[in-house]
Design an enzyme around this catalytic site. Structure first.
Site, PDB file in Angstrom:
ATOM      1  N   GLU A  70       0.803  -1.223   0.000  1.00 49.27           N
ATOM      2  CA  GLU A  70       0.000   0.000   0.000  1.00 49.27           C
ATOM      3  C   GLU A  70       0.832   1.268   0.000  1.00 49.27           C
ATOM      4  O   GLU A  70       0.511   2.242  -0.650  1.00 49.27           O
ATOM      5  CB  GLU A  70      -0.954   0.005   1.204  1.00 49.27           C
ATOM      6  CG  GLU A  70      -2.164   0.926   1.024  1.00 49.27           C
ATOM      7  CD  GLU A  70      -1.900   2.392   1.301  1.00 49.27           C
ATOM      8  OE1 GLU A  70      -2.651   3.225   0.777  1.00 49.27           O
ATOM      9  OE2 GLU A  70      -0.952   2.715   2.039  1.00 49.27           O
ATOM     10  N   ASP A  71       1.950   1.252   0.737  1.00 52.13           N
ATOM     11  CA  ASP A  71       2.793   2.445   0.752  1.00 52.13           C
ATOM     12  C   ASP A  71       4.256   2.025   0.687  1.00 52.13           C
ATOM     13  O   ASP A  71       4.633   0.943   1.168  1.00 52.13           O
ATOM     14  CB  ASP A  71       2.517   3.292   1.994  1.00 52.13           C
ATOM     15  CG  ASP A  71       2.920   4.757   1.807  1.00 52.13           C
ATOM     16  OD1 ASP A  71       3.310   5.122   0.675  1.00 52.13           O
ATOM     17  OD2 ASP A  71       2.835   5.533   2.775  1.00 52.13           O
ATOM     18  N   HIS A  89      -0.712   0.580   7.149  1.00 55.43           N
ATOM     19  CA  HIS A  89      -1.302   1.425   6.103  1.00 55.43           C
ATOM     20  C   HIS A  89      -0.181   2.339   5.590  1.00 55.43           C
ATOM     21  O   HIS A  89       0.816   1.858   5.074  1.00 55.43           O
ATOM     22  CB  HIS A  89      -2.488   2.190   6.709  1.00 55.43           C
ATOM     23  CG  HIS A  89      -3.472   2.716   5.724  1.00 55.43           C
ATOM     24  ND1 HIS A  89      -4.739   3.125   6.083  1.00 55.43           N
ATOM     25  CD2 HIS A  89      -3.398   2.925   4.386  1.00 55.43           C
ATOM     26  CE1 HIS A  89      -5.402   3.539   5.026  1.00 55.43           C
ATOM     27  NE2 HIS A  89      -4.602   3.453   3.981  1.00 55.43           N
ATOM     28  N   ILE A 121       3.157   4.714   5.508  1.00 53.40           N
ATOM     29  CA  ILE A 121       4.432   4.685   6.233  1.00 53.40           C
ATOM     30  C   ILE A 121       5.289   5.878   5.816  1.00 53.40           C
ATOM     31  O   ILE A 121       5.085   6.457   4.758  1.00 53.40           O
ATOM     32  CB  ILE A 121       5.229   3.377   5.988  1.00 53.40           C
ATOM     33  CG1 ILE A 121       5.552   3.206   4.489  1.00 53.40           C
ATOM     34  CG2 ILE A 121       4.463   2.169   6.509  1.00 53.40           C
ATOM     35  CD1 ILE A 121       6.465   2.021   4.184  1.00 53.40           C
ATOM     36  N   HIS A 131      -3.845  -0.231  11.947  1.00 54.23           N
ATOM     37  CA  HIS A 131      -5.270  -0.337  12.268  1.00 54.23           C
ATOM     38  C   HIS A 131      -5.555  -1.652  12.990  1.00 54.23           C
ATOM     39  O   HIS A 131      -6.215  -2.540  12.446  1.00 54.23           O
ATOM     40  CB  HIS A 131      -6.124  -0.257  10.999  1.00 54.23           C
ATOM     41  CG  HIS A 131      -5.940   1.006  10.213  1.00 54.23           C
ATOM     42  ND1 HIS A 131      -6.328   2.242  10.684  1.00 54.23           N
ATOM     43  CD2 HIS A 131      -5.407   1.222   8.992  1.00 54.23           C
ATOM     44  CE1 HIS A 131      -6.044   3.167   9.785  1.00 54.23           C
ATOM     45  NE2 HIS A 131      -5.483   2.567   8.748  1.00 54.23           N
ATOM     46  N   ASN A 144      -4.806   7.673   7.610  1.00 58.10           N
ATOM     47  CA  ASN A 144      -4.476   7.037   6.332  1.00 58.10           C
ATOM     48  C   ASN A 144      -2.987   7.079   6.065  1.00 58.10           C
ATOM     49  O   ASN A 144      -2.351   6.056   5.827  1.00 58.10           O
ATOM     50  CB  ASN A 144      -5.247   7.735   5.200  1.00 58.10           C
ATOM     51  CG  ASN A 144      -5.064   7.075   3.860  1.00 58.10           C
ATOM     52  OD1 ASN A 144      -3.955   6.987   3.340  1.00 58.10           O
ATOM     53  ND2 ASN A 144      -6.151   6.601   3.270  1.00 58.10           N
ATOM     54  N   ASP A 145      -2.401   8.283   6.105  1.00 61.45           N
ATOM     55  CA  ASP A 145      -0.988   8.430   5.759  1.00 61.45           C
ATOM     56  C   ASP A 145      -0.335   9.430   6.693  1.00 61.45           C
ATOM     57  O   ASP A 145      -1.007  10.143   7.438  1.00 61.45           O
ATOM     58  CB  ASP A 145      -0.860   8.864   4.296  1.00 61.45           C
ATOM     59  CG  ASP A 145       0.542   8.645   3.734  1.00 61.45           C
ATOM     60  OD1 ASP A 145       1.308   7.851   4.332  1.00 61.45           O
ATOM     61  OD2 ASP A 145       0.879   9.260   2.704  1.00 61.45           O
ATOM     62  N   ASN A 194      -5.868  11.792   1.859  1.00 58.05           N
ATOM     63  CA  ASN A 194      -5.221  10.492   1.717  1.00 58.05           C
ATOM     64  C   ASN A 194      -3.712  10.649   1.831  1.00 58.05           C
ATOM     65  O   ASN A 194      -3.195  10.868   2.914  1.00 58.05           O
ATOM     66  CB  ASN A 194      -5.672   9.876   0.387  1.00 58.05           C
ATOM     67  CG  ASN A 194      -5.357   8.411   0.281  1.00 58.05           C
ATOM     68  OD1 ASN A 194      -4.206   8.006   0.319  1.00 58.05           O
ATOM     69  ND2 ASN A 194      -6.394   7.588   0.149  1.00 58.05           N
ATOM     70  N   ASP A 198      -3.889   8.688  -4.730  1.00 56.34           N
ATOM     71  CA  ASP A 198      -3.672   7.990  -3.456  1.00 56.34           C
ATOM     72  C   ASP A 198      -2.402   8.535  -2.788  1.00 56.34           C
ATOM     73  O   ASP A 198      -2.354   9.714  -2.444  1.00 56.34           O
ATOM     74  CB  ASP A 198      -3.604   6.481  -3.708  1.00 56.34           C
ATOM     75  CG  ASP A 198      -3.965   5.645  -2.484  1.00 56.34           C
ATOM     76  OD1 ASP A 198      -3.490   5.966  -1.383  1.00 56.34           O
ATOM     77  OD2 ASP A 198      -4.717   4.669  -2.623  1.00 56.34           O
ATOM     78  N   ASN A 199      -1.376   7.730  -2.624  1.00 56.18           N
ATOM     79  CA  ASN A 199      -0.171   8.195  -1.926  1.00 56.18           C
ATOM     80  C   ASN A 199       0.716   9.066  -2.812  1.00 56.18           C
ATOM     81  O   ASN A 199       0.726   8.917  -4.038  1.00 56.18           O
ATOM     82  CB  ASN A 199       0.621   6.997  -1.407  1.00 56.18           C
ATOM     83  CG  ASN A 199      -0.075   6.313  -0.252  1.00 56.18           C
ATOM     84  OD1 ASN A 199      -0.489   6.965   0.694  1.00 56.18           O
ATOM     85  ND2 ASN A 199      -0.229   4.999  -0.334  1.00 56.18           N
TER      86      ASN A 199
END
Length: 344
Positions: free
Chosen positions: A43-44, A104, A106, A123, A157-158, A213, A258-259
């Site tokens: 995800e990240d 999630h 990082i 989470h 989220n981030d 986000n 997103d990221n």
């Protein structure tokens, strides 16, 4: 900055925010390969100046597909200086609850003494915490230093670190309950925000987002960038001495952003995007969510340049959430699928 809450409350508004009818033409890159061992998300991604890449994997997020819902999350490390880099799972020190680990966003922070701290949004049991680790390169491990909880860190989220124990974080929803989160999205409430955290002070520093986000910081550390995934844009915020933020400009894009990753040499923003959010939330193996990578150059100028660097219909890579570069290589991560490594 504060938008009208009811401005888009009509039957088609959510479909529009999710880009329900959007398709993108494929854009390929040379020498792409899927990373062996990463099967349940990346995800990240955060890459240190020396080419070590940290990857968060195994996110379980309400309403989003998971290929391993009962498997704890992991943090992987890749050395991008190697000719054929592979993903190695980092060991985490004893005493940390690995069974409920659900990583999630990082971010890394390198201290003056070269200590590397890794901040991980977690989470456990559908809650939001920030876990602070110290990276031990000698034995590829993470030493857990502390768990950070706060009433303002409700649906994190981030994160972007601005010190060894301070950071900015995005809350992607006002509510943490899944049904209320969906209602918030359906109604188009702009109650999502950005919070500054330090041991001495915690405060909201920006608000009025549909779903804040990805977050990152410019190389000169003067500006904070925030992606609003449901508003398809990137906000530029000026950072002040008291850590407050003021809105400078907004860059509107087509995809669900997103990221955000930053090229430390050029200041370019690289982002993993979702071409069509409807396919993400309503997962159909016959109609897979695609992937899209955008590069944003000169975001502070009058005319930023936005380039679609990569796009795929899901046949190779599903649900891209991050894109990070190092020495002419691009590493693309996903919410729940694989990770792709390409030449630029």
């Amino acid at each position: 900055m504060q938008k009208q809450i009811a401005s888009r409350r009509n039957p088609g508004a959510l479909r529009n925010r999710l880009n329900a009818s959007r398709e993108v033409a494929p854009v390929s890159l040379p020498n792409c390969r899927l990373i062996k061992g990463i099967e349940t998300g990346s995800e990240d991604i955060d890459i240190l100046p020396n080419g070590l890449a940290f990857i968060s994997s195994g996110l379980k997020y309400p309403g989003i597909k998971s290929f391993a819902p009962d498997k704890p999350g992991e943090i992987f490390l890749m050395d991008l200086n190697e000719d054929n880099p592979r993903a190695v799972e980092l060991r985490i020190s004893r005493g940390f609850d690995l069974a409920s680990f659900n990583p999630h966003g990082i971010n890394t922070y390198v201290d003056r003494d070269d200590t590397v701290y890794l901040f991980v949004v977690n989470h456990p049991h559908q809650k939001s915490t920030v876990e602070l680790f110290k990276f031990e390169e000698d034995d590829n491990s993470l030493v857990h230093l502390k768990t950070i909880r706060h009433d303002l860190l409700t649906s994190v989220n981030d994160i972007v670190a601005v010190g060894p124990d301070s950071f900015y974080a995005t809350n992607d929803h006002y509510f943490s309950d899944f049904l209320l989160m969906f209602l918030e999205m359906f109604l188009g409430l702009t109650w999502s925000n950005v919070v500054y955290y330090s041991p001495k002070e915690v405060k909201e520093v920006a608000s009025g987002f549909y779903s804040a986000n990805g977050i990152n910081i410019s190389p000169d550390r003067k500006y904070i960038y925030v992606a609003d995934v449901l508003d398809h844009n990137v906000y530029v915020m000026e950072k002040h001495a008291n850590w407050s933020l003021t809105h400078v400009k907004t860059l509107q894009l087509e995809a669900l952003v997103d990221n955000l990753s930053i090229d430390p040499h050029t200041g370019d923003i690289w982002t993993g995007c979702h071409p069509n959010g409807m396919k993400l939330f309503y997962y159909d193996p016959e109609n897979l969510p695609g992937s899209e990578v955008l590069r944003i150059q000169n975001i502070l100028s009058e005319e930023p340049v936005v380039t679609r660097v990569y796009a795929d219909n899901g046949s190779v890579l599903q649900g891209s959430s991050v894109a990070s570069i190092y020495e002419g290589k691009l590493l693309i991560g996903t919410i729940f699928h694989r990770a792709l490594y390409c030449d630029l």
